[in-house]
Design a protein around this motif. Structure first.
Motif, mmCIF file in Angstrom:
data_model
loop_
_atom_site.group_PDB
_atom_site.id
_atom_site.type_symbol
_atom_site.label_atom_id
_atom_site.label_comp_id
_atom_site.label_asym_id
_atom_site.label_seq_id
_atom_site.Cartn_x
_atom_site.Cartn_y
_atom_site.Cartn_z
ATOM 1 N N LEU A 132 -14.605 -19.125 -71.520
ATOM 2 C CA LEU A 132 -14.021 -19.883 -70.416
ATOM 3 C C LEU A 132 -15.090 -20.719 -69.720
ATOM 4 C CD1 LEU A 132 -11.773 -17.029 -69.073
ATOM 5 C CD2 LEU A 132 -10.945 -19.208 -69.953
ATOM 6 N N PRO A 133 -14.717 -21.886 -69.195
ATOM 7 C CA PRO A 133 -15.698 -22.749 -68.527
ATOM 8 C C PRO A 133 -16.256 -22.112 -67.252
ATOM 9 C CG PRO A 133 -13.473 -23.614 -68.261
ATOM 10 C CD PRO A 133 -13.371 -22.481 -69.244
ATOM 11 N N ALA A 134 -17.434 -22.571 -66.844
ATOM 12 C CA ALA A 134 -18.086 -22.024 -65.652
ATOM 13 C C ALA A 134 -17.311 -22.345 -64.386
ATOM 14 C CB ALA A 134 -19.508 -22.567 -65.551
ATOM 15 N N ALA A 135 -16.583 -23.460 -64.375
ATOM 16 C CA ALA A 135 -15.769 -23.845 -63.229
ATOM 17 C C ALA A 135 -14.393 -24.274 -63.731
ATOM 18 C CB ALA A 135 -16.424 -24.980 -62.449
ATOM 19 N N VAL A 136 -13.357 -23.944 -62.974
ATOM 20 C CA VAL A 136 -12.003 -24.345 -63.337
ATOM 21 C C VAL A 136 -11.360 -25.013 -62.127
ATOM 22 C CG1 VAL A 136 -11.797 -22.453 -64.997
ATOM 23 C CG2 VAL A 136 -10.894 -22.163 -62.688
ATOM 24 N N ASP A 137 -10.250 -25.696 -62.356
ATOM 25 C CA ASP A 137 -9.598 -26.454 -61.284
ATOM 26 C C ASP A 137 -8.441 -25.712 -60.636
ATOM 27 O OD1 ASP A 137 -11.090 -29.034 -61.631
ATOM 28 O OD2 ASP A 137 -10.234 -28.834 -63.636
ATOM 29 N N ILE A 138 -7.693 -24.986 -61.444
ATOM 30 C CA ILE A 138 -6.513 -24.304 -60.919
ATOM 31 C C ILE A 138 -6.328 -22.980 -61.645
ATOM 32 C CG2 ILE A 138 -5.022 -25.653 -62.458
ATOM 33 C CD1 ILE A 138 -2.846 -25.478 -60.249
ATOM 34 N N VAL A 139 -6.005 -21.941 -60.894
ATOM 35 C CA VAL A 139 -5.770 -20.603 -61.434
ATOM 36 C C VAL A 139 -4.359 -20.175 -61.058
ATOM 37 C CG1 VAL A 139 -6.421 -18.162 -61.304
ATOM 38 C CG2 VAL A 139 -8.203 -19.928 -61.357
ATOM 39 N N THR A 140 -3.600 -19.721 -62.043
ATOM 40 C CA THR A 140 -2.255 -19.220 -61.796
ATOM 41 C C THR A 140 -2.147 -17.767 -62.261
ATOM 42 O OG1 THR A 140 -1.435 -20.013 -63.942
ATOM 43 C CG2 THR A 140 -1.214 -21.504 -62.065
ATOM 44 N N ALA A 141 -1.283 -17.019 -61.604
ATOM 45 C CA ALA A 141 -0.999 -15.644 -62.007
ATOM 46 C C ALA A 141 0.431 -15.343 -61.573
ATOM 47 C CB ALA A 141 -1.977 -14.655 -61.363
ATOM 48 N N LEU A 142 1.338 -15.343 -62.526
ATOM 49 C CA LEU A 142 2.761 -15.138 -62.257
ATOM 50 C C LEU A 142 3.133 -13.705 -62.621
ATOM 51 C CD1 LEU A 142 5.490 -16.426 -61.467
ATOM 52 C CD2 LEU A 142 5.764 -17.098 -63.850
ATOM 53 N N HIS A 143 3.358 -12.876 -61.593
ATOM 54 C CA HIS A 143 3.723 -11.473 -61.798
ATOM 55 C C HIS A 143 2.659 -10.707 -62.589
ATOM 56 C CE1 HIS A 143 8.188 -12.705 -61.131
ATOM 57 N NE2 HIS A 143 7.591 -12.409 -60.001
ATOM 58 N N ALA A 144 1.369 -11.009 -62.322
ATOM 59 C CA ALA A 144 0.277 -10.210 -62.893
ATOM 60 C C ALA A 144 0.267 -8.872 -62.154
ATOM 61 C CB ALA A 144 -1.054 -10.936 -62.721
ATOM 62 N N CYS A 145 0.458 -7.781 -62.865
ATOM 63 C CA CYS A 145 0.752 -6.504 -62.233
ATOM 64 C C CYS A 145 -0.423 -5.909 -61.467
ATOM 65 C CB CYS A 145 1.227 -5.498 -63.282
ATOM 66 S SG CYS A 145 2.919 -5.802 -63.807
ATOM 67 N N ASP A 146 -0.072 -5.282 -60.338
ATOM 68 C CA ASP A 146 -0.972 -4.468 -59.534
ATOM 69 C C ASP A 146 -2.258 -5.219 -59.209
ATOM 70 O OD1 ASP A 146 -1.666 -2.320 -58.038
ATOM 71 O OD2 ASP A 146 -2.102 -0.981 -59.705
ATOM 72 N N THR A 147 -3.413 -4.691 -59.616
ATOM 73 C CA THR A 147 -4.691 -5.279 -59.224
ATOM 74 C C THR A 147 -5.029 -6.541 -60.009
ATOM 75 O OG1 THR A 147 -5.916 -3.886 -60.786
ATOM 76 C CG2 THR A 147 -5.596 -3.026 -58.566
ATOM 77 N N ALA A 148 -4.249 -6.897 -61.025
ATOM 78 C CA ALA A 148 -4.543 -8.099 -61.806
ATOM 79 C C ALA A 148 -4.452 -9.355 -60.943
ATOM 80 C CB ALA A 148 -3.588 -8.212 -62.996
ATOM 81 N N ASP A 150 -5.364 -9.499 -57.781
ATOM 82 C CA ASP A 150 -6.627 -9.538 -57.051
ATOM 83 C C ASP A 150 -7.779 -9.935 -57.967
ATOM 84 O OD1 ASP A 150 -5.563 -8.562 -54.492
ATOM 85 O OD2 ASP A 150 -5.189 -6.732 -55.621
ATOM 86 N N ASP A 151 -7.735 -9.500 -59.212
ATOM 87 C CA ASP A 151 -8.750 -9.926 -60.179
ATOM 88 C C ASP A 151 -8.649 -11.428 -60.432
ATOM 89 O OD1 ASP A 151 -9.779 -7.369 -60.462
ATOM 90 O OD2 ASP A 151 -8.476 -6.868 -62.146
ATOM 91 N N ALA A 152 -7.414 -11.947 -60.449
ATOM 92 C CA ALA A 152 -7.224 -13.387 -60.632
ATOM 93 C C ALA A 152 -7.806 -14.157 -59.452
ATOM 94 C CB ALA A 152 -5.740 -13.709 -60.801
ATOM 95 N N ILE A 153 -7.629 -13.626 -58.248
ATOM 96 C CA ILE A 153 -8.223 -14.260 -57.062
ATOM 97 C C ILE A 153 -9.744 -14.210 -57.135
ATOM 98 C CG2 ILE A 153 -8.527 -14.021 -54.561
ATOM 99 C CD1 ILE A 153 -5.560 -13.163 -54.443
ATOM 100 N N ARG A 154 -10.283 -13.057 -57.526
ATOM 101 C CA ARG A 154 -11.735 -12.941 -57.684
ATOM 102 C C ARG A 154 -12.240 -13.939 -58.727
ATOM 103 N NH1 ARG A 154 -15.561 -8.859 -56.693
ATOM 104 N NH2 ARG A 154 -13.930 -7.538 -55.844
#
Length: 285
Positions: A132-148, A150-154
Motif C-alpha cells: 500500500l502507498p505511504a499516503a492515501v487520499d480517502i479511506v472507507t470502511a463499511l460495516h467493518a466489524c468491532d475494532t476493525a 478503529d483500525d481503519a481510522i488508525r
C-alpha cells in the motif's frame, strides 16, 4: 419506470448482476430496486469527496477496509474511477482469502483490474503493508466489524488521508470494557446510563462512535455524522464522514481524555488516542 431509467448511464450490467441488483436476465424487482437506492444513496455522500480530490489534479488513492466482496469498491470504480483515465486506484482489504480471490476474478472479468487491487490482510496488518502507498487520499470502511473500524481510522491517520468515510459495526469492545469497569464508576450518577446489561450494550455502541468522532476532531478533522436512509436491513446505519482541515483540536483531545476517565475506559486510551503534537500548536475551538 423501466430498468434503464433507474440505472445510471454507463454502468456495468454484469456488475449489477453480480451485486444481485439485476437478475441474471437483466430484470429488476422490488428488492433489487431497494438495493440500487441504497447503493446510490451511499455514493451520493462519497462522490463529492472524489470530485474534490480530482479538482486538486491528483490521482486518487482509495483504500476500502473490511471489503468483503468489495461491493463498495466496485460500485465506486464503476460510477467514478473507470472513466478518469489516470493513475487513480482502489485497494480492497479483506481477511477472507476466498473473497479476495473472487474480487480479483471479477475485476479481471469486468476490465477493472488495472485500477483495482485486493489484498488478503487484516486492517491492522495493512497499516504497515508494503503493498500500500505511504499516503492515501480517502479511506472507507463499511460495516467493518468491532475494532476493525478503529483500525481503519488508525490506518487513515497514519496515511494522512484527506477523507475518512465509515459505517461502524458491532462495537463490542467498549461495551465489554464498560462491564468490566462498572464498579469503578458506580459513584457517578451517570453510570446509571449503562448499569443494566441491555443499556450497557446500547450505550457502548453509542459512546464508541462519540469517542471516534472526538478522536478524529482531535487529529484535525472536521466530522459530520448522518444516517444512511433506506438501510432497514441493518441497525448499523450511522455514517461518519471526516475531512482533514488543519491543526489538532485541543478541546476535542481534552474531552476525549476526560470521557475515557469518567466512564471507566482508561484501558482503551491506546485505541482512542489523541495527537502527540505539542498542545501549544493545537487549535482552540
Amino acid at each position: 419506470m423501466s430498468n434503464t431509467q433507474e440505472i445510471r448511464p454507463g454502468q456495468s450490467i454484469e456488475l449489477l448482476k453480480e451485486l444481485h441488483i439485476l437478475t441474471r436476465d437483466g430484470k429488476m424487482n422490488q428488492d433489487s430496486r431497494r438495493k440500487l437506492k441504497q447503493v446510490y444513496h451511499l455514493f451520493q455522500f462519497i462522490e463529492p469527496l472524489l470530485k474534490s480530490l480530482k479538482e486538486d489534479g491528483r490521482d486518487i488513492r482509495l483504500v476500502d477496509h473490511g471489503a468483503g466482496k468489495s461491493y463498495l469498491g466496485f460500485i465506486l470504480y464503476d460510477l467514478f474511477f473507470k472513466d478518469l483515465g489516470d493513475g487513480s486506484h482502489i485497494f480492497g482489504i479483506e481477511t477472507r482469502e476466498a473473497l479476495v480471490q473472487h474480487s480479483l476474478e471479477l475485476a479481471q472479468r469486468l476490465g477493472f483490474a488495472e485500477g483495482m487491487s485486493f489484498l488478503n490482510l487484516s486492517v491492522a496488518e495493512a497499516i504497515d503493508a508494503e503493498e500500500l502507498p505511504a499516503a492515501v487520499d480517502i479511506v472507507t470502511a463499511l460495516h467493518a466489524c468491532d475494532t476493525a473500524t478503529d483500525d481503519a481510522i488508525r490506518f487513515a491517520l497514519r496515511k494522512q488521508a484527506r477523507y475518512i468515510v465509515v459505517v461502524p459495526c458491532c462495537q463490542a469492545e467498549v461495551a465489554a470494557a464498560l462491564r468490566r469497569n462498572k464498579r469503578k464508576v458506580m459513584g457517578d450518577p451517570l453510570s446509571e446510563i449503562w448499569r443494566h446489561p441491555l443499556h450497557t450494550r446500547e450505550f457502548g455502541s453509542q459512546v464508541t462512535n462519540v469517542l471516534r468522532c472526538l478522536q478524529l476532531e482531535a487529529h484535525g478533522y472536521q466530522v459530520s455524522v448522518t444516517e444512511l436512509v433506506g438501510w432497514e436491513h441493518s441497525m448499523k446505519n450511522e455514517l461518519i464522514i471526516a475531512q482533514y482541515k488543519n491543526l489538532p483540536r485541543r478541546r476535542a483531545a481534552e474531552r476525549l481524555e476526560a470521557m475515557l476517565g469518567r466512564i471507566g475506559l482508561d484501558e482503551l486510551r491506546t485505541r482512542f488516542f489523541a495527537p502527540e503534537a505539542d498542545t501549544a500548536m493545537a487549535v482552540e475551538d
